[in-house]
Design a protein around this motif. Structure first.
Motif, mmCIF file in Angstrom:
data_model
loop_
_atom_site.group_PDB
_atom_site.id
_atom_site.type_symbol
_atom_site.label_atom_id
_atom_site.label_comp_id
_atom_site.label_asym_id
_atom_site.label_seq_id
_atom_site.Cartn_x
_atom_site.Cartn_y
_atom_site.Cartn_z
ATOM 1 N N TRP A 129 0.817 -1.213 0.000
ATOM 2 C CA TRP A 129 0.000 0.000 0.000
ATOM 3 C C TRP A 129 0.854 1.267 0.000
ATOM 4 C CZ3 TRP A 129 -3.954 -1.753 4.308
ATOM 5 C CH2 TRP A 129 -4.734 -2.791 3.788
ATOM 6 N N ILE A 130 2.076 1.180 0.520
ATOM 7 C CA ILE A 130 2.981 2.330 0.541
ATOM 8 C C ILE A 130 4.339 1.874 0.026
ATOM 9 C CG2 ILE A 130 1.820 3.504 2.451
ATOM 10 C CD1 ILE A 130 3.932 2.406 4.341
ATOM 11 N N ASN A 131 5.110 2.834 -0.497
ATOM 12 C CA ASN A 131 6.434 2.514 -1.037
ATOM 13 C C ASN A 131 7.522 2.546 0.024
ATOM 14 O OD1 ASN A 131 5.385 2.253 -3.665
ATOM 15 N ND2 ASN A 131 5.509 4.489 -3.973
ATOM 16 N N ASP A 132 7.362 3.427 1.007
ATOM 17 C CA ASP A 132 8.314 3.511 2.111
ATOM 18 C C ASP A 132 7.600 4.081 3.317
ATOM 19 O OD1 ASP A 132 8.745 6.586 2.124
ATOM 20 O OD2 ASP A 132 9.177 6.010 0.045
ATOM 21 N N ALA A 133 8.287 4.070 4.468
ATOM 22 C CA ALA A 133 7.663 4.519 5.716
ATOM 23 C C ALA A 133 7.303 5.994 5.678
ATOM 24 C CB ALA A 133 8.606 4.246 6.891
ATOM 25 N N GLY A 134 8.025 6.768 4.885
ATOM 26 C CA GLY A 134 7.751 8.203 4.844
ATOM 27 C C GLY A 134 6.406 8.550 4.246
ATOM 28 N N THR A 135 5.832 7.643 3.454
ATOM 29 C CA THR A 135 4.525 7.905 2.844
ATOM 30 C C THR A 135 3.361 7.446 3.710
ATOM 31 O OG1 THR A 135 4.627 5.786 1.658
ATOM 32 C CG2 THR A 135 5.512 7.733 0.538
ATOM 33 N N PHE A 136 3.651 6.817 4.860
ATOM 34 C CA PHE A 136 2.571 6.399 5.759
ATOM 35 C C PHE A 136 1.971 7.632 6.435
ATOM 36 C CE2 PHE A 136 0.872 4.665 9.765
ATOM 37 C CZ PHE A 136 0.072 3.654 9.255
ATOM 38 N N PRO A 137 0.641 7.728 6.500
ATOM 39 C CA PRO A 137 0.026 8.924 7.102
ATOM 40 C C PRO A 137 0.498 9.137 8.532
ATOM 41 C CG PRO A 137 -1.626 7.571 5.989
ATOM 42 C CD PRO A 137 -0.353 6.777 5.993
ATOM 43 N N PRO A 138 0.882 10.363 8.885
ATOM 44 C CA PRO A 138 1.361 10.612 10.257
ATOM 45 C C PRO A 138 0.232 10.478 11.267
ATOM 46 C CG PRO A 138 1.133 12.677 9.060
ATOM 47 C CD PRO A 138 0.894 11.583 8.060
ATOM 48 N N LEU A 139 0.419 9.595 12.225
ATOM 49 C CA LEU A 139 -0.555 9.387 13.290
ATOM 50 C C LEU A 139 0.021 9.726 14.662
ATOM 51 C CD1 LEU A 139 -2.095 5.982 12.112
ATOM 52 C CD2 LEU A 139 -2.951 8.291 11.678
ATOM 53 N N ILE A 140 1.317 10.012 14.711
ATOM 54 C CA ILE A 140 1.991 10.402 15.948
ATOM 55 C C ILE A 140 2.522 11.823 15.770
ATOM 56 C CG2 ILE A 140 3.849 9.897 17.566
ATOM 57 C CD1 ILE A 140 1.631 7.835 17.582
ATOM 58 N N ASN A 141 2.270 12.678 16.746
ATOM 59 C CA ASN A 141 2.652 14.094 16.656
ATOM 60 C C ASN A 141 2.052 14.757 15.422
ATOM 61 O OD1 ASN A 141 4.268 13.835 18.993
ATOM 62 N ND2 ASN A 141 6.003 13.136 17.778
ATOM 63 N N ASP A 142 0.875 14.318 15.049
ATOM 64 C CA ASP A 142 0.210 14.863 13.865
ATOM 65 C C ASP A 142 -0.624 16.075 14.258
ATOM 66 O OD1 ASP A 142 -2.968 13.646 13.927
ATOM 67 O OD2 ASP A 142 -1.464 12.730 15.209
ATOM 68 N N PRO A 143 -0.949 16.950 13.312
ATOM 69 C CA PRO A 143 -1.692 18.174 13.651
ATOM 70 C C PRO A 143 -3.125 17.926 14.100
ATOM 71 C CG PRO A 143 -1.408 17.974 11.266
ATOM 72 C CD PRO A 143 -0.547 16.913 11.887
ATOM 73 N N TYR A 144 -3.672 16.744 13.811
ATOM 74 C CA TYR A 144 -5.057 16.457 14.175
ATOM 75 C C TYR A 144 -5.162 15.588 15.431
ATOM 76 C CZ TYR A 144 -5.755 18.172 9.455
ATOM 77 O OH TYR A 144 -5.737 18.943 8.307
ATOM 78 N N TYR A 145 -4.058 15.280 16.072
ATOM 79 C CA TYR A 145 -4.036 14.519 17.320
ATOM 80 C C TYR A 145 -4.727 13.164 17.178
ATOM 81 C CZ TYR A 145 -2.004 18.171 20.237
ATOM 82 O OH TYR A 145 -1.140 19.064 20.811
ATOM 83 N N VAL A 146 -4.542 12.527 16.028
ATOM 84 C CA VAL A 146 -5.178 11.230 15.796
ATOM 85 C C VAL A 146 -4.650 10.182 16.766
ATOM 86 C CG1 VAL A 146 -5.519 9.369 14.124
ATOM 87 C CG2 VAL A 146 -5.618 11.756 13.376
ATOM 88 N N GLY A 147 -3.336 10.149 16.945
ATOM 89 C CA GLY A 147 -2.748 9.174 17.857
ATOM 90 C C GLY A 147 -3.217 9.366 19.285
ATOM 91 N N VAL A 148 -3.364 10.630 19.706
ATOM 92 C CA VAL A 148 -3.827 10.909 21.069
ATOM 93 C C VAL A 148 -5.269 10.428 21.242
ATOM 94 C CG1 VAL A 148 -4.327 12.737 22.727
ATOM 95 C CG2 VAL A 148 -2.252 12.852 21.346
ATOM 96 N N VAL A 149 -6.120 10.712 20.276
ATOM 97 C CA VAL A 149 -7.528 10.304 20.379
ATOM 98 C C VAL A 149 -7.652 8.786 20.378
ATOM 99 C CG1 VAL A 149 -9.760 10.362 19.207
ATOM 100 C CG2 VAL A 149 -8.400 12.440 19.377
ATOM 101 N N LEU A 150 -6.908 8.112 19.501
ATOM 102 C CA LEU A 150 -6.980 6.655 19.454
ATOM 103 C C LEU A 150 -6.519 6.034 20.770
ATOM 104 C CD1 LEU A 150 -5.681 5.913 15.835
ATOM 105 C CD2 LEU A 150 -8.036 5.818 16.674
#
Length: 282
Positions: A129-150
């Motif tokens: 689904w992705i070519n490298d780790a850099g293309t994975f959507p940011p879920l940690i320290n992201d501007p929308y606090y997705v990791g915090v909410v999860l």
């Protein structure tokens, strides 16, 4: 002994907190501390004109509300539709495991799974689904606090699910459900007009207190969230930790505002709890 217990609680729990809040108030007003030069409202003025402070308050309120609302919605839906399956001993045992995780451990687990080099990124790479780790959507320290909410959901959802399961029995909902079925009510009508309203009304004071708990979260947003904007607990910690001593009275003022909000929520909880009938009368 019954008279001694409230006295011990007052002496070891309430009085130290009250003394700490009083010291914070006096420090923020310039009456005590290394920077005391007499009564002054400068710290409170600087706090209230600070956009960062209001952003932190709004962010903390938003994340706490979103986490509680999503967890409540999921837990109510599962209890209303799958109560019998969730009552199995093995299932209930599994639901207790997330409750044993301290917030700092839960944040570490989320980091291992949601980070750019975490398990989800590796699985996405393995699946092509992705070519490298850099293309994975940011879920940690992201501007929308997705990791915090999860992570907050990981800590909140199992607790509320177990809470609703207990209320399901204590509020005599099996009998009410059977009676409604006998009278011809459909399963969807029973879930929407009997099970969910009764459970939500019973749990409302607890939901309020849990939102207050999430409002003051520290470890999870510190490890998984951004430092700017930050939640109110991180904002206060940053003010205390800076080299500029003039920020210390502002930090104490922010602590006073936070304490006032928590006390208001507790008073609201007591009001809701006193107006909430016992389970036998629901």
């Amino acid at each position: 002994m019954r008279r001694l217990a409230p006295t011990l609680f007052l002496g070891f729990a309430v009085l130290p907190l009250a003394a700490g809040l009083l010291y914070a108030l006096l420090y923020s007003l310039g009456l005590v501390g290394a920077l005391s030069h007499g009564f002054s409202l400068d710290a409170w003025r600087l706090l209230f004109i600070s956009p960062t402070f209001w952003t932190s308050l709004g962010l903390s309120s938003l994340l706490a509300t979103v986490s509680v609302v999503i967890s409540t919605w999921l837990a109510l839906g599962l209890v209303a539709g799958w109560q019998a399956q969730l009552e199995r001993p093995r299932v209930r045992l599994l639901l207790h495991f997330p409750l044993a995780l301290p917030p700092i451990v839960a944040a570490f687990v989320s980091f291992q799974w949601l980070g750019s080099s975490g398990m989800l990124a590796r699985m996405a790479w393995q699946l092509g689904w992705i070519n490298d780790a850099g293309t994975f959507p940011p879920l940690i320290n992201d501007p929308y606090y997705v990791g915090v909410v999860l992570t907050m959901l990981l800590l909140t959802f199992p607790f509320l699910l177990l809470l609703f399961l207990n209320y399901y029995q204590s509020a005599n909902l099996p009998q009410f459900t059977q009676l409604a079925t006998t009278l011809g009510a459909s399963p969807g009508y029973i879930r929407a007009h009997i099970v969910r309203p009764v459970l939500l009304r019973r749990a409302l004071p607890t939901l309020l207190l849990y939102a207050v708990f999430l409002f003051g979260s520290y470890e999870v947003p510190l490890l998984l969230g951004r430092q700017s904007p930050a939640m109110i607990s991180i904002f206060i910690s940053q003010k205390f930790g800076r080299f500029n001593l003039n920020d210390v009275p502002v930090a104490y003022a922010a602590t006073g505002v936070y304490a006032l909000l928590v006390i208001t929520a507790i008073l609201l909880f007591l009001k809701l709890h006193s107006s909430n009938p016992p389970a036998e009368q629901v």
